[in-house]
Write a protein that holds these residues in place. Sequence first.
Motif, PDB file in Angstrom:
ATOM      1  N   PRO A 261       0.720  -1.267   0.011  1.00  0.00           N
ATOM      2  CA  PRO A 261       0.063   0.010  -0.012  1.00  0.00           C
ATOM      3  C   PRO A 261       0.905   1.116   0.125  1.00  0.00           C
ATOM      4  N   ALA A 262       2.011   1.304   0.311  1.00  0.00           N
ATOM      5  CA  ALA A 262       2.913   2.474   0.630  1.00  0.00           C
ATOM      6  C   ALA A 262       3.374   2.870  -1.004  1.00  0.00           C
ATOM      7  N   MET A 263       3.131   1.895  -1.801  1.00  0.00           N
ATOM      8  CA  MET A 263       3.421   2.445  -3.284  1.00  0.00           C
ATOM      9  C   MET A 263       2.404   3.550  -3.782  1.00  0.00           C
ATOM     10  N   LYS A 264       1.234   3.267  -3.384  1.00  0.00           N
ATOM     11  CA  LYS A 264       0.062   4.270  -3.913  1.00  0.00           C
ATOM     12  C   LYS A 264       0.463   5.788  -3.837  1.00  0.00           C
ATOM     13  N   PRO A 265       0.818   6.087  -2.284  1.00  0.00           N
ATOM     14  CA  PRO A 265       1.100   7.697  -2.270  1.00  0.00           C
ATOM     15  C   PRO A 265       2.602   7.974  -3.109  1.00  0.00           C
ATOM     16  N   LEU A 266       3.351   7.274  -3.246  1.00  0.00           N
ATOM     17  CA  LEU A 266       4.723   7.324  -3.938  1.00  0.00           C
ATOM     18  C   LEU A 266       4.092   7.365  -5.329  1.00  0.00           C
ATOM     19  N   THR A 267       3.176   6.899  -6.001  1.00  0.00           N
ATOM     20  CA  THR A 267       3.028   7.153  -7.443  1.00  0.00           C
ATOM     21  C   THR A 267       2.160   8.557  -7.479  1.00  0.00           C
ATOM     22  N   ASP A 268       1.160   8.728  -6.472  1.00  0.00           N
ATOM     23  CA  ASP A 268       0.376   9.911  -6.377  1.00  0.00           C
ATOM     24  C   ASP A 268       1.078  11.276  -6.430  1.00  0.00           C
ATOM     25  N   ALA A 269       2.300  10.950  -5.558  1.00  0.00           N
ATOM     26  CA  ALA A 269       3.277  12.259  -5.592  1.00  0.00           C
ATOM     27  C   ALA A 269       4.146  12.300  -7.080  1.00  0.00           C
ATOM     28  N   ALA A 270       4.221  11.422  -7.640  1.00  0.00           N
ATOM     29  CA  ALA A 270       5.019  11.316  -8.975  1.00  0.00           C
ATOM     30  C   ALA A 270       4.308  11.943  -9.976  1.00  0.00           C
ATOM     31  N   LYS A 271       3.085  11.669  -9.740  1.00  0.00           N
ATOM     32  CA  LYS A 271       1.992  12.217 -10.880  1.00  0.00           C
ATOM     33  C   LYS A 271       1.744  13.773 -10.672  1.00  0.00           C
ATOM     34  N   THR A 272       1.947  14.182  -9.600  1.00  0.00           N
ATOM     35  CA  THR A 272       1.927  15.640  -9.200  1.00  0.00           C
ATOM     36  C   THR A 272       3.063  16.398  -9.931  1.00  0.00           C
ATOM     37  N   LEU A 273       4.311  15.589 -10.045  1.00  0.00           N
ATOM     38  CA  LEU A 273       5.552  16.310 -10.832  1.00  0.00           C
ATOM     39  C   LEU A 273       4.977  16.756 -12.169  1.00  0.00           C
ATOM     40  N   ARG A 274       4.295  15.871 -12.815  1.00  0.00           N
ATOM     41  CA  ARG A 274       3.935  16.018 -14.328  1.00  0.00           C
ATOM     42  C   ARG A 274       2.787  17.300 -14.357  1.00  0.00           C
ATOM     43  N   GLN A 275       2.128  17.210 -13.195  1.00  0.00           N
ATOM     44  CA  GLN A 275       1.011  18.108 -13.217  1.00  0.00           C
ATOM     45  C   GLN A 275       1.234  19.657 -12.826  1.00  0.00           C
ATOM     46  N   SER A 276       2.120  19.902 -11.938  1.00  0.00           N
ATOM     47  CA  SER A 276       2.225  20.894 -11.534  1.00  0.00           C
ATOM     48  C   SER A 276       3.764  21.667 -11.260  1.00  0.00           C
ATOM     49  N   PHE A 277       3.744  22.975 -11.488  1.00  0.00           N
ATOM     50  CA  PHE A 277       5.034  23.817 -11.332  1.00  0.00           C
ATOM     51  C   PHE A 277       4.993  24.529  -9.951  1.00  0.00           C
ATOM     52  N   ASP A 278       4.070  24.361  -9.464  1.00  0.00           N
ATOM     53  CA  ASP A 278       3.703  25.263  -8.181  1.00  0.00           C
ATOM     54  C   ASP A 278       4.760  24.689  -6.819  1.00  0.00           C
ATOM     55  N   GLY A 279       5.308  25.789  -6.518  1.00  0.00           N
ATOM     56  CA  GLY A 279       6.342  25.161  -5.249  1.00  0.00           C
ATOM     57  C   GLY A 279       5.774  24.568  -4.254  1.00  0.00           C
ATOM     58  N   GLU A 280       4.560  25.120  -3.824  1.00  0.00           N
ATOM     59  CA  GLU A 280       4.051  24.561  -2.466  1.00  0.00           C
ATOM     60  C   GLU A 280       3.248  23.260  -2.836  1.00  0.00           C
ATOM     61  N   VAL A 281       2.752  23.100  -3.912  1.00  0.00           N
ATOM     62  CA  VAL A 281       2.164  21.791  -4.203  1.00  0.00           C
ATOM     63  C   VAL A 281       3.252  20.699  -4.539  1.00  0.00           C
ATOM     64  N   LEU A 282       4.549  21.085  -4.854  1.00  0.00           N
ATOM     65  CA  LEU A 282       5.780  20.225  -5.095  1.00  0.00           C
ATOM     66  C   LEU A 282       6.313  19.847  -3.679  1.00  0.00           C
ATOM     67  N   THR A 283       6.219  20.918  -2.913  1.00  0.00           N
ATOM     68  CA  THR A 283       6.741  20.465  -1.533  1.00  0.00           C
ATOM     69  C   THR A 283       5.839  19.510  -0.904  1.00  0.00           C
ATOM     70  N   GLY A 284       4.499  19.655  -1.208  1.00  0.00           N
ATOM     71  CA  GLY A 284       3.579  18.779  -0.741  1.00  0.00           C
ATOM     72  C   GLY A 284       3.743  17.330  -1.102  1.00  0.00           C
ATOM     73  N   ALA A 285       4.078  17.200  -2.545  1.00  0.00           N
ATOM     74  CA  ALA A 285       4.686  15.886  -2.926  1.00  0.00           C
ATOM     75  C   ALA A 285       5.774  15.433  -2.357  1.00  0.00           C
ATOM     76  N   LEU A 286       6.900  16.169  -2.084  1.00  0.00           N
ATOM     77  CA  LEU A 286       8.146  15.973  -1.391  1.00  0.00           C
ATOM     78  C   LEU A 286       7.757  15.277   0.010  1.00  0.00           C
ATOM     79  N   LYS A 287       6.870  16.026   0.701  1.00  0.00           N
ATOM     80  CA  LYS A 287       6.504  15.184   2.040  1.00  0.00           C
ATOM     81  C   LYS A 287       6.012  14.153   1.837  1.00  0.00           C
ATOM     82  N   LYS A 288       5.209  14.064   0.865  1.00  0.00           N
ATOM     83  CA  LYS A 288       4.471  12.558   0.497  1.00  0.00           C
ATOM     84  C   LYS A 288       5.269  11.522   0.353  1.00  0.00           C
TER      85      LYS A 288
END
Length: 307
Positions: A261-288
């Motif tokens: 199950p830990a793979m799901k948030p890892l892939t969700d965060a990776a999808k964010t990389l494609r979708q967003s250039f926003d620093g705050e959003v990417l910081t969230g993906a980094l934490k995740k």
Amino acid sequence: MFGHHNMTNTLSIWLLAARLRTLPLACSSILLGSGLAASRGAFDGTIMALSLLTAILLQILSNLANDYGDAVSGADNGERIGPQRAVVSGLITRRQMCVAMALTALAAVVSGLALLGCAFGDQWLQILTFVLLGGAAIVAAITYTVGKTPYGYRGFGDISVFLFFGLLGVLGSYYLFTKTLQWDLLLPATACGLLATAVLNINNVRDIETDAVSGKITLAVRLGRNRAIAYHWVLLGAALLTTIAFLLTQPASFWPWIFLPAMKPLTDAAKTLRQSFDGEVLTGALKKTAISAFLFSLLLSIGLALS
């Protein structure tokens, strides 16, 4: 009352500089090494506790050195995204930071020597080997951003993180319990290192523009954004495959698979990389990504211990 408020304020500034959010990742390799040792009938609570303490102190030392190094090199200016740096923003003086680094290094040495005494008794050759590895870890932690040519600014951060947070962390901690190593352990150790590298990569993708401007040539800057994102997926995929390959070679048990199950948030965060250039959003993906990488190792470790 003022004194109390001042104390709390000072403490919060130091906690900011220590970057507590990075500590779970430093513990991942130790937990995985401990779980692997437990699955092979060799576990010792004291060794695990001292290993975790030493890893945490080394990580804090690295974070303080990073804060200091970025201030000295000028890599951190008003443009950077992410947590506020204590020395750059004047909350902590360079001298205070040097004292803090020395004290943290001393604590890490004491903790590390206690660990080695506990694990090896008077086997001096093994103790010396680990002292050299620990010394290398400290040098690597500091020279990442400090010195004439910090390798973190030359694109070598990834390989260093992979080695220290993966291979050395997992295999070294496993060896402390068992005094032996087996080839198949390279697979989970690799997975752990790849996930730690993914955390660094997401950080570097987020900072890709400001890093390029300030001459911080990370691997992400070298690759360019699109290829750095492709590389991120390779890291996650390879971590999953090496873990599955390892579990398929072990005695069959349901328990180790609880890491999945830990793979799901890892892939969700990776999808964010494609979708967003926003620093705050990417910081969230980094934490995740950081928390999920920790969960991956923790669940795998618990599963192995139960199997």
